[in-house]
Write an enzyme that holds these catalytic residues in place. Sequence first.
Site, PDB file in Angstrom:
ATOM      1  N   PHE A 107      -3.194   3.992  -3.579  1.00  0.00           N
ATOM      2  CA  PHE A 107      -1.866   4.807  -3.438  1.00  0.00           C
ATOM      3  C   PHE A 107      -1.852   5.858  -4.597  1.00  0.00           C
ATOM      4  CE2 PHE A 107       2.619   5.096  -4.521  1.00  0.00           C
ATOM      5  CZ  PHE A 107       2.975   5.408  -3.268  1.00  0.00           C
ATOM      6  N   ASP A 178      -4.688  -3.632  -7.253  1.00  0.00           N
ATOM      7  CA  ASP A 178      -3.219  -3.613  -6.925  1.00  0.00           C
ATOM      8  C   ASP A 178      -3.020  -4.414  -5.530  1.00  0.00           C
ATOM      9  OD1 ASP A 178      -1.031  -2.676  -5.636  1.00  0.00           O
ATOM     10  OD2 ASP A 178      -1.318  -0.451  -6.429  1.00  0.00           O
ATOM     11  N   TYR A 203       8.810  -5.369  -3.243  1.00  0.00           N
ATOM     12  CA  TYR A 203       9.853  -4.764  -2.377  1.00  0.00           C
ATOM     13  C   TYR A 203       9.496  -4.639  -0.855  1.00  0.00           C
ATOM     14  CZ  TYR A 203       8.247  -0.183  -4.356  1.00  0.00           C
ATOM     15  OH  TYR A 203       7.295   0.598  -4.843  1.00  0.00           O
ATOM     16  N   LYS A 204       8.036  -4.969  -0.685  1.00  0.00           N
ATOM     17  CA  LYS A 204       7.524  -4.690   0.545  1.00  0.00           C
ATOM     18  C   LYS A 204       7.772  -6.132   1.262  1.00  0.00           C
ATOM     19  CE  LYS A 204       4.359  -1.226  -1.040  1.00  0.00           C
ATOM     20  NZ  LYS A 204       5.031  -0.061  -0.445  1.00  0.00           N
ATOM     21  N   ARG A 350       2.791   4.175  10.664  1.00  0.00           N
ATOM     22  CA  ARG A 350       2.185   2.894  10.158  1.00  0.00           C
ATOM     23  C   ARG A 350       3.294   1.875  10.920  1.00  0.00           C
ATOM     24  NH1 ARG A 350       2.389   2.720   4.012  1.00  0.00           N
ATOM     25  NH2 ARG A 350       4.719   2.914   4.219  1.00  0.00           N
TER      26      ARG A 350
END
Lengths: 387, 387
Positions: A107, A178, A203-204, A350
Amino acid sequence: MKDRFSLPDGMIYLDGNSLGPLPVGTAEKVQDVVQAQWGAHLIKGWNLDGWMAQPARVGNRIARLIGAPEGTVTMGDTLSVKVFQALSAALKMRLDRRVILSDSGNFPSDLYMAEGLIQQLGQGYELRIVAPEDVASAMTDDVAVAMITQVDYRTGRMHDMAQVTAAAHGAGAVMLWDLAHSAGAVPVDVAACNAEFAVGCTYKYLNGGPGAPAFIYARPDIVADIQPALAGWLGHDAPFAFETGYRPAAGIERMRVGTPPVIQMTALEHALGLWDEVDMAELRERSVALGELFIALVEEKCPELVLASPRDANQRGSQVSFASKNGYAVMQALIARDVIGDFRAPDIMRFGFTPLYIDEGDVRGAVDILADILATRSWDRPEYHQK
Amino acid sequence: MKDRFSLPDGMIYLDGNSLGPLPVGTAEKVQDVVQAQWGAHLIKGWNLDGWMAQPARVGNRIARLIGAPEGTVTMGDTLSVKVFQALSAALKMRLDRRVILSDSGNFPSDLYMAEGLIQQLGQGYELRIVAPEDVASAMTDDVAVAMITQVDYRTGRMHDMAQVTAAAHGAGAVMLWDLAHSAGAVPVDVAACNAEFAVGCTYKYLNGGPGAPAFIYARPDIVADIQPALAGWLGHDAPFAFETGYRPAAGIERMRVGTPPVIQMTALEHALGLWDEVDMAELRERSVALGELFIALVEEKCPELVLASPRDANQRGSQVSFASKNGYAVMQALIARDVIGDFRAPDIMRFGFTPLYIDEGDVRGAVDILADILATRSWDRPEYHQK
């Protein structure tokens, strides 16, 4: 467990890899922390309501999800800040080396944070970015730290944590994972792979809400040697002694920095309660089945889309991506029909599949709408091209 | 404006300098962001509900309170992290100097963050801590940055921002103010004093709630030259282009780091709405009157307590502190009788006076109870000595 989430009627939400939905009961917990705790207890809430201990308590819930021992994970800040902390600590463990190895599927914020740190250190450090498939072979003996995101945010391609960590250690490098797209999505075992550091957001797939705090893990045998770069008072051994000099807390608590976001942390703590009922191996199996079904149906009904994720489910996280030069507009058309995925430049659509609230009916429904949008070219309306 | 806060019946809350009380209406706003925004809009909330722009929007509200121009303040993280960012940027502006000047009245976390940064930089940097009254005279030509908290968290002693900033600039140093105990407590004008950086927290006099995000200001003429140490994606010029390399955003936005804490930010945004109705000069006048009354009454009725704050109101923030060797136990006894202040080692009892929700009756009531506790020695019960 679909009934444990408050999802809008008719929406097929395939974007939990970006922001998880609202778990039922969160609103009540948040009301409680605002009114019954902050409102009624004010400053006393720090002890009375356990706010000060909350990062450790929530950290222990995360620990169970990533295969970390009790007391080795703490919460706070954002993932980018936690990357900075872990990377700073990792570099200090290999002072004779100057390379941070990462891959082009990482990311961007992780890469940016490394850049910022390198510029700050100004001692000839280098960020070396290789293709994801070359990570293991790029572990040369000048690599201080391998900083790798397990699951690629664009394609869902997934690294084998044990294999990559072994390669890093074989080259004498420190391993920093990560787990932003891993925690709550796939079984993770940081202890088994023996990585020194792991960080992630909540938060995912963990449904902590927009801006929920991040987590950081450090291997128990190294934590006592970490001199925190972000030496905040809540990582001090005795924060309320208000000493002039910094002395780090004993364990992972030293990776705390400032005052924790109590309201966000409370929403997250509630969301993590769901995982007591989840068997990760079973969840993974169902997630793979959903992904496989989605790929099969899309390839059957939407042949113009090109699979951008690994075909082998073992090399894929909990998301499936398809590429299309019209991807942006197609995604807008999907969203307009309440099938929510997202678009990542230049051409990636996605779709996240978590069995917590997605079932086979959702997958079939999403593909039917996608096929219709493509067949009718309804994506080509001007409003879907607007950025 | 007492009716704008949800304070427990009978409580005299003199600890807004530690955690401000709950503004009326916060619970509803937080419910709204959780249910109507996150719950109903999910990922779309970032644009639809303005979450992405919220740090700038809230920053502009802070700007008005500290005398900063529109568009020069952003929000996020914690105060400690913002200190790190500002200090890192400030040091890069004076690469030929190696001293960070601070004073012994600074909040320890600021000093710790400086220590951590110095250790990280490893280039002979030094944290020089002088007595608060010696700050101006300690501005020698080796000082790169003066990092000073305007109002002392223990004593309420207040620096003259214009004077200290002028001294720093006179010596060629960069000025960094911590306004944790100033914003919302006393009139502040960062533009007038021409300081390069200011940071602060929002859960004290600004009533943002436990763990509310911090703020950072950088002077408009220097912001374009800042290379952020914490180079997070939301400080990137084009976060959603997902470029591999970091390019800072144009202005203060480059001091953003990761995903903002939307729920906390919403509570804060609501709390800041109150300030539209507040005249800071008038608030200061009333705050001084409350402090003066408190000092006069305590010295009359509790002669064994020793004033630990400056007697001159012009040199004092919005809190008054008294020292007592029994301070810890006396404070516990006060809290047990619903007069809420706090204790800071070794012997300081702190009382915050903000006219937003404290009036003369509260001051008189608090002193009566304090006098009674001292006269009856009720503080000497075993339970009040427990730590």
